[in-house]
Design an enzyme around this catalytic site. Sequence first.
Site, PDB file in Angstrom:
ATOM      1  N   ASP A   1      -2.639 -33.382  14.236  1.00 31.08           N
ATOM      2  CA  ASP A   1      -2.910 -32.805  12.930  1.00 31.08           C
ATOM      3  C   ASP A   1      -2.098 -33.551  12.129  1.00 31.08           C
ATOM      4  OD1 ASP A   1      -4.664 -31.440  14.361  1.00 31.08           O
ATOM      5  OD2 ASP A   1      -3.725 -30.359  15.026  1.00 31.08           O
TER       6      ASP A   1
ATOM      7  N   ASP B   1     -18.127 -32.431  15.128  1.00 27.10           N
ATOM      8  CA  ASP B   1     -16.509 -31.821  14.396  1.00 27.10           C
ATOM      9  C   ASP B   1     -16.118 -32.755  13.642  1.00 27.10           C
ATOM     10  OD1 ASP B   1     -14.291 -31.447  13.825  1.00 27.10           O
ATOM     11  OD2 ASP B   1     -14.442 -29.421  15.257  1.00 27.10           O
TER      12      ASP B   1
HETATM   13  N1  EPU Z   1     -11.217 -33.854  25.817  1.00 24.74           N
HETATM   14  C1  EPU Z   1     -11.575 -33.866  26.592  1.00 24.74           C
HETATM   15  N2  EPU Z   1     -12.465 -33.072  27.428  1.00 24.74           N
HETATM   16  C2  EPU Z   1     -11.962 -31.535  27.445  1.00 24.74           C
HETATM   17  C3  EPU Z   1     -10.632 -31.044  26.163  1.00 24.74           C
HETATM   18  C4  EPU Z   1     -10.476 -32.177  24.909  1.00 24.74           C
HETATM   19  O1  EPU Z   1     -12.158 -34.812  26.575  1.00 24.74           O
HETATM   20  O2  EPU Z   1     -12.667 -31.209  27.862  1.00 24.74           O
HETATM   21  C5  EPU Z   1     -10.214 -34.466  25.008  1.00 24.74           C
HETATM   22  C6  EPU Z   1     -10.561 -34.308  22.828  1.00 24.74           C
HETATM   23  O3  EPU Z   1     -11.971 -35.413  22.628  1.00 24.74           O
HETATM   24  C7  EPU Z   1      -9.328 -34.933  22.355  1.00 24.74           C
HETATM   25  C8  EPU Z   1      -8.006 -34.908  23.695  1.00 24.74           C
HETATM   26  O4  EPU Z   1      -8.890 -34.888  24.727  1.00 24.74           O
HETATM   27  O5  EPU Z   1      -9.501 -36.500  22.171  1.00 24.74           O
HETATM   28  C9  EPU Z   1      -7.328 -33.884  23.152  1.00 24.74           C
HETATM   29  O6  EPU Z   1      -7.986 -32.713  22.472  1.00 24.74           O
HETATM   30  P1  EPU Z   1      -7.163 -31.572  22.838  1.00 24.74           P
HETATM   31  O7  EPU Z   1      -8.342 -30.439  24.248  1.00 24.74           O
HETATM   32  O8  EPU Z   1      -5.838 -31.609  23.501  1.00 24.74           O
HETATM   33  O9  EPU Z   1      -7.717 -30.341  21.353  1.00 24.74           O
HETATM   34  P2  EPU Z   1      -7.893 -29.096  21.303  1.00 24.74           P
HETATM   35  O10 EPU Z   1      -7.807 -27.886  22.059  1.00 24.74           O
HETATM   36  O11 EPU Z   1      -9.754 -29.181  21.288  1.00 24.74           O
HETATM   37  C10 EPU Z   1      -6.087 -27.835  19.517  1.00 24.74           C
HETATM   38  C11 EPU Z   1      -6.436 -27.920  17.863  1.00 24.74           C
HETATM   39  C12 EPU Z   1      -6.329 -29.071  17.218  1.00 24.74           C
HETATM   40  C13 EPU Z   1      -5.323 -30.228  17.811  1.00 24.74           C
HETATM   41  C14 EPU Z   1      -5.527 -30.687  19.289  1.00 24.74           C
HETATM   42  C15 EPU Z   1      -4.430 -31.404  19.590  1.00 24.74           C
HETATM   43  C16 EPU Z   1      -7.006 -25.520  18.177  1.00 24.74           C
HETATM   44  C17 EPU Z   1      -7.913 -24.926  17.917  1.00 24.74           C
HETATM   45  N3  EPU Z   1      -7.853 -27.015  17.432  1.00 24.74           N
HETATM   46  O12 EPU Z   1      -7.400 -28.785  19.723  1.00 24.74           O
HETATM   47  O13 EPU Z   1      -5.868 -28.805  16.198  1.00 24.74           O
HETATM   48  O14 EPU Z   1      -5.453 -31.104  16.199  1.00 24.74           O
HETATM   49  O15 EPU Z   1      -4.750 -29.424  20.025  1.00 24.74           O
HETATM   50  O16 EPU Z   1      -3.423 -31.538  19.219  1.00 24.74           O
HETATM   51  O17 EPU Z   1      -5.973 -25.078  18.961  1.00 24.74           O
HETATM   52  C18 EPU Z   1      -6.772 -28.680  13.878  1.00 24.74           C
HETATM   53  O18 EPU Z   1      -5.997 -27.117  13.666  1.00 24.74           O
HETATM   54  O19 EPU Z   1      -6.665 -28.972  13.126  1.00 24.74           O
HETATM   55  C19 EPU Z   1      -6.735 -28.253  14.775  1.00 24.74           C
HETATM   56  C20 EPU Z   1      -8.239 -29.816  15.116  1.00 24.74           C
END
Ligand code: EPU
Length: 427
Positions: free
Chosen positions: A312, A124
């Site tokens: 974001d 990504d």
């Molecule tokens: N992380 C881990 N392990 C995991 C999951 C996450 O290390 O199993 C880390 C990630 O690498 C990152 C941090 O935890 O450094 C936060 O990640 P998170 O899981 O909160 O993000 P996400 O669920 O993958 C969603 C949004 C993103 C937004 C983030 C943070 C969706 C589809 N995506 O991603 O949105 O930036 O939360 O708020 O809901 C966007 O809309 O442009 C976008 C990227």
Amino acid sequence: MSGNPTSREESFLVRGGTRLSGEISVAGAKNSVLKLMAVALMAEGRTTLTNCPSISDVPAMADVLRHLGCTVEISGDTVVIDTPAEPGHIADDKAAQRLRASVCILGPLVGRHHRAVIAMPGGDAIGSRPLNWHQNGLNRLGARTRMDHGRLVAEATELRGASYELSFPSVGATETFVTAAVLAKGTSVLKNAAREPEIVDICDLLNEMGAQISGAGTSTITIRGVDELTPVSHRVVGDRIVAATWAMGAVMTRGDVTVTGIDPMFIHVVLENLRAVGADVETGPDHIRVRQEGRPRARDIRTLPFPGFPTDLQPMAIALASVSEGVSVVTENLFEARFRFVEEMVRMGVDAETDGHHAKIVGRERLDSATVWASDIRAGAGLVLAGMCADDVTEVCEVFHIDRGYSDFVGNVRSLGGDIERVPIHR
Ligand code: EPU
């Protein structure tokens, strides 16, 4: 729905020097609707979602669900998903890989059918996105998860309520744990849960369907397992990131924008920052008005999980810093690669440098127009805002990214007085 795949060959031409002003409404949040669509897998029958945004990720998610046997109709702002008694559990590789958010079918499939196979989305542009916490949560509930030839495989004989504490409040890992725990036997507790409004929206839908979840929006979510869910109709929560994009655009262009369809509390920290740079901010129950006279002042910003400043909006924060009076330091705590955006601002004449999690930006009165590249949804929107503060026409390339997350972006910018057009790529 807008945002066809050919937008990979399209650019936006943005002429600088206009001021954003007027009223605009925001549709439902991308990061809610995609998860709500996945939750529809958990109940046989028709789930209806209203206030859905016209973004290309919605039909992409619909494809993922269709490959699992659902019927999905998209009409205007309404998405109707008809889920069969026994949907498939193996996601189509191509459909799932097109959309990172397809990971959100993991919890619903494991929760209801005790098995799921999903191709891991590729790399990504915003940074590494591992799924280890998703897997750990499922394992706590009694599932076994493993990687097999590039696919994540999860299986369980039964799911039992369990406690799990996240080391970081991950949005996706919170959703996976909660959705899987809803139909488990007994009570589950998730600690250090993500508190984003979209998590609350997903839990609201699940509760309307018969789940028993409490604590959504706080750091501890308790889920009492139930036997089954029934489909309902639900309105998607407004998109706080889109709302804040227009608010930040108003400040950068010294404009006056009213955004409706959004609870101001969802972007409280953003609005506090806009006040601090000199904006006049008014709020009502479901709207905000942001006005800026004169040049904004520099301000340091650091991204954090909700209720902190959203990652974001980090590109928009850098774009704002680029036209502010003074030096700003922007700290990125979630997705390290988001600083790629800084390189694009340098093309636009900004004196900026990065060091690890920090970017230092020296603001200037007007930016140089240039050809720049959107590397993800939010970077694309940030570049358009920057283009509005440039001396001539800026070409923003690869706008398919923007179409993934912003409904009718060109129409909306124009409705606020911005000078923007969509053109085939200029090369
Ligand atoms: N992380 C881990 N392990 C995991 C999951 C996450 O290390 O199993 C880390 C990630 O690498 C990152 C941090 O935890 O450094 C936060 O990640 P998170 O899981 O909160 O993000 P996400 O669920 O993958 C969603 C949004 C993103 C937004 C983030 C943070 C969706 C589809 N995506 O991603 O949105 O930036 O939360 O708020 O809901 C966007 O809309 O442009 C976008 C990227």
